[in-house]
Design a protein around this motif. Structure first.
Motif, short mmCIF file in Angstrom:
data_model
loop_
_atom_site.label_atom_id
_atom_site.label_comp_id
_atom_site.label_asym_id
_atom_site.label_seq_id
_atom_site.Cartn_x
_atom_site.Cartn_y
_atom_site.Cartn_z
N VAL A 3 0.85 -1.18 0.00
CA VAL A 3 0.00 0.00 0.00
C VAL A 3 0.89 1.24 0.00
O VAL A 3 1.76 1.38 0.84
N ARG A 4 0.65 2.11 -0.94
CA ARG A 4 1.53 3.25 -1.12
C ARG A 4 1.46 4.21 0.06
O ARG A 4 2.44 4.75 0.52
N SER A 5 0.26 4.44 0.54
CA SER A 5 0.10 5.38 1.65
C SER A 5 -0.77 4.76 2.72
O SER A 5 -1.83 4.24 2.42
N PRO A 6 -0.34 4.79 3.98
CA PRO A 6 -1.13 4.17 5.03
C PRO A 6 -2.31 5.01 5.48
O PRO A 6 -3.09 4.58 6.28
N GLN A 7 -2.44 6.22 5.00
CA GLN A 7 -3.52 7.08 5.45
C GLN A 7 -4.61 7.16 4.38
O GLN A 7 -4.33 7.12 3.18
N PRO A 8 -5.89 7.26 4.78
CA PRO A 8 -6.97 7.42 3.82
C PRO A 8 -6.77 8.67 2.98
O PRO A 8 -6.11 9.62 3.38
N GLU A 9 -7.42 8.65 1.81
CA GLU A 9 -7.19 9.71 0.83
C GLU A 9 -8.25 10.80 0.85
O GLU A 9 -8.39 11.54 -0.09
N ASP B 229 -14.12 7.69 0.51
CA ASP B 229 -15.00 7.38 1.64
C ASP B 229 -16.39 6.96 1.16
O ASP B 229 -17.37 7.06 1.90
N ARG B 230 -16.47 6.44 -0.06
CA ARG B 230 -17.77 6.08 -0.63
C ARG B 230 -18.47 4.97 0.15
O ARG B 230 -19.69 4.85 0.15
N HIS B 231 -17.67 4.09 0.81
CA HIS B 231 -18.23 2.92 1.46
C HIS B 231 -19.15 3.27 2.62
O HIS B 231 -19.99 2.46 3.01
N SER C 152 -18.23 12.52 2.03
CA SER C 152 -18.49 13.31 0.83
C SER C 152 -19.90 13.10 0.28
O SER C 152 -20.52 14.03 -0.24
N ALA C 153 -20.44 11.88 0.38
CA ALA C 153 -21.76 11.61 -0.18
C ALA C 153 -22.88 12.22 0.65
O ALA C 153 -23.98 12.46 0.13
N PHE C 154 -22.64 12.50 1.93
CA PHE C 154 -23.69 13.00 2.82
C PHE C 154 -23.56 14.49 3.14
O PHE C 154 -24.50 15.09 3.64
N SER C 155 -22.42 15.07 2.88
CA SER C 155 -22.15 16.42 3.37
C SER C 155 -23.02 17.48 2.71
O SER C 155 -23.22 18.56 3.27
N ARG C 156 -23.56 17.21 1.52
CA ARG C 156 -24.32 18.23 0.80
C ARG C 156 -25.83 18.02 0.87
O ARG C 156 -26.58 18.72 0.18
N VAL C 157 -26.29 17.07 1.67
CA VAL C 157 -27.74 16.82 1.77
C VAL C 157 -28.19 17.05 3.20
O VAL C 157 -27.43 16.91 4.15
#
Length: 578
Positions: free
Chosen positions: A149-155, A353-355, A328-333
């Motif tokens: 894994v290139r980066s251990p932190q979420p993107e 963070d789609r999951h 991201s999917a919930f922040s605008r509703v």
């Protein structure tokens, strides 16, 4: 004729280069081979036995137990169940052992293991084009090492850069003993295997005593897949207390974090203290991870028991919407209904963070949340889960799940007593209209298929191994013990809001739009009782940090003399390096 042969070779090569085509071609050839072996075996005159039969059979039987991976059935604790329909029947039709029959059996076991690996691999390949930049995909491979894994932190953004704990809501059903038909989970549509009936163990369960007529050794090697928003924090507290009491080791995230680099697929190197050159194994793996069994097997003993817990996907997503409002999917509703009206307007399959917004269960089990929902793929996913996990619990029937957990792990009643942790205040809950419920089921179709299937097999297992009447007695005893401890340990009638928690060390992390409840302990308890009560109500993050420091104690502070001598050798090393 030559041109036709070239054309045919070109077409066949193109078909074979396709991963799903290779899978089904190989599978068809294997089935054909098994059938041929059985036909040839039946044509042999009865009574004849090859002179090499016994020696060949001994060599097959001496194969290492893990040679084909961990293939365990969800519904049978004592007998491995075939993971591909028809293979067990074909392997046992012969009246007596023979080289061909033994070969068929071993081939069946081998293809089952490969089947599981390919299921995970296909899921990873489906996600390859959907991942955010810089997020490497990890494939489950049978012999080669997974990609680094290139980066251990979420993107994703800053609101999700810190570890996010899980929320638990163990629900109590009004009627825990409805039939499968009454609860809407009729078994025929998911019937895949011929289930062998096993005698249920009878006997009254006394507190701290193994059930009568049952002799077993408590299981201490455990893998718990901590699925988000499914009462998993409460289960984790049970495992923490058992591990601490029995001086077991935990597979902690490297550096003492709270998640194993979620949402990346799990890798063994994420675990503190793991080394590929060391045979060290950990007793309990229970922190948040995205499941990848070949890597998990590197850090736990081969005897480990695998289990997880599921929650109704409708309630799970309603909870996720409140808890992960910054996704991201919930922040605008403003509401979940607004999101469901046009989900693809807000949902980006390439977001890191789609999951949190779709098929969260499917994602945690290692599969693609945006994958195909065809019956074939769903069955492949269910069989892979059944092959990897010994049993799955249901959060809506939490007390029944704890009784089942006690039985499967051969623990006593006090080991599975718990108070609900990381639960939301009712003021942050909202009822959903029927139209929204149906949209949620369709949007989270893969999660719904997993939940429906394992809700059914959960009750099948209780009927077979415990029985409804004994389950009622066990649940009654468990609730009585929990009520006794609540009267002994807690102030007031139970959980309280975060502002009313007097001891800051018992304050759970508040996240998103949820108000997470906690507890106040009674004053004046004796030392041993206070310790027992405190462990029952300690939030997940605090308890995890406590056990991490116990397992990996910090180095003692350096003496002044040692610190004065330190710069000289470091200067010489730096000089040599330059």
């Amino acid at each position: 004729m030559l041109k036709f042969r070239r054309y045919l070779v070109t077409k066949l090569s193109a078909i074979y280069r396709c991963q799903p085509s290779r899978l089904w071609i190989s599978f068809s050839l294997l089935i054909l081979l098994l059938v041929t072996l059985q036909v040839v075996e039946k044509l042999q005159p009865p009574g004849q036995e090859s002179p090499l039969e016994s020696s060949q059979e001994e060599r097959w039987m001496q194969q290492p137990e893990e040679s084909s991976g961990k293939v365990k059935a969800h519904v049978s604790p004592t007998e491995p169940k075939p993971q591909l329909p028809g293979l067990e029947k074909a392997a046992r039709e012969s009246p007596s052992p023979s080289p061909l029959g033994t070969v068929a059996t071993v081939l069946a076991e081998a293809v089952t293991s490969k089947f599981i690996v390919l299921a995970n691999r296909l899921s990873a390949e489906e996600e390859r084009g959907m991942s955010p930049p810089g997020m490497a995909q990890v494939e489950a491979q049978s012999q080669t090492q997974p990609q680094a894994v290139r980066s251990p932190q979420p993107e994703w953004g800053t609101s999700f850069t810190q570890p996010i704990p899980n929320s638990a809501q163990p629900l109590q059903a009004e009627d825990s003993y409805k039939t499968d038909l009454e609860t809407g989970f009729f078994p025929s549509w998911t019937e895949a295997f011929e289930v062998k009936e096993l005698p249920a163990v009878e006997g009254q369960q006394a507190r701290g005593v193994i059930p009568q007529g049952k002799t077993c050794k408590p299981k201490t090697d455990i893998v718990f897949l901590k699925v988000h928003k499914s009462a998993s924090s409460t289960v984790m507290n049970v495992l923490f207390r058992f591990g601490e009491t029995h001086n077991l080791t935990f597979a902690f995230p490297r550096g003492g974090g709270f998640q194993l680099y979620y949402p990346h697929h799990f890798l063994a190197r994420f675990v503190q203290g793991f080394s590929p050159r060391s045979p060290r194994r950990f007793n309990i793996l229970c922190h948040h991870m995205r499941f990848l069994q070949p890597e998990v097997q590197k850090v736990v003993p081969s005897s480990a028991v695998y289990f997880s817990i599921l929650r109704n996907p409708v309630q799970l997503m309603e909870s996720s919407f409140v808890y992960y409002k910054g996704a991201s999917a919930f922040s605008r509703v403003r509401s979940l209904e607004e999101f469901l009206s046009q989900p693809y307007r807000y949902y980006n399959p390439a977001s890191g963070d789609r999951h949190y917004a779709r098929n969260l269960i499917t994602f945690d089990f290692g599969f693609n949340p945006d994958g195909d929902v065809s019956p074939g793929r769903v069955q492949l996913m269910l069989k892979a889960i059944e092959a990897s996990f010994d049993f799955l619990l249901i959060s809506e029937y939490f007390d029944e799940s704890m009784v089942l957990l006690k039985e499967m792990l051969c623990w006593d009643l006090d080991s599975v007593v718990s108070f609900p942790l990381n639960t939301r205040d009712s003021s942050t809950r909202s009822a959903l209209p029927d139209s929204a419920v149906e949209k949620l089921k369709a949007w989270n179709r893969l999660d719904w298929e997993i939940y429906s299937h394992f809700n059914r097999t959960f009750w099948e297992r209780i009927d077979r191994d415990i029985g409804r009447e004994r389950m009622r007695r066990e649940v009654k005893a468990l609730r009585a013990r929990q009520a006794e401890l609540a009267r002994t340990c807690l102030q007031g009638t139970g959980s309280v809001g975060p502002k009313d928690i007097k001891d800051s060390s018992l304050l759970p992390l508040q996240h998103g739009g949820a108000r997470i409840l906690g507890y106040n302990l009674k004053q004046g308890l004796d030392q041993e009782l206070e310790r027992t009560c405190r462990r029952l109500v300690t939030p997940e993050l605090q308890y995890s940090s406590l056990l991490y420091k116990k397992q990996f104690p910090p180095p003692p502070p350096e003496t002044p003399a040692a610190s004065r001598q330190e710069p000289a050798p470091r200067h010489r090393l730096e000089t040599t390096r330059h």
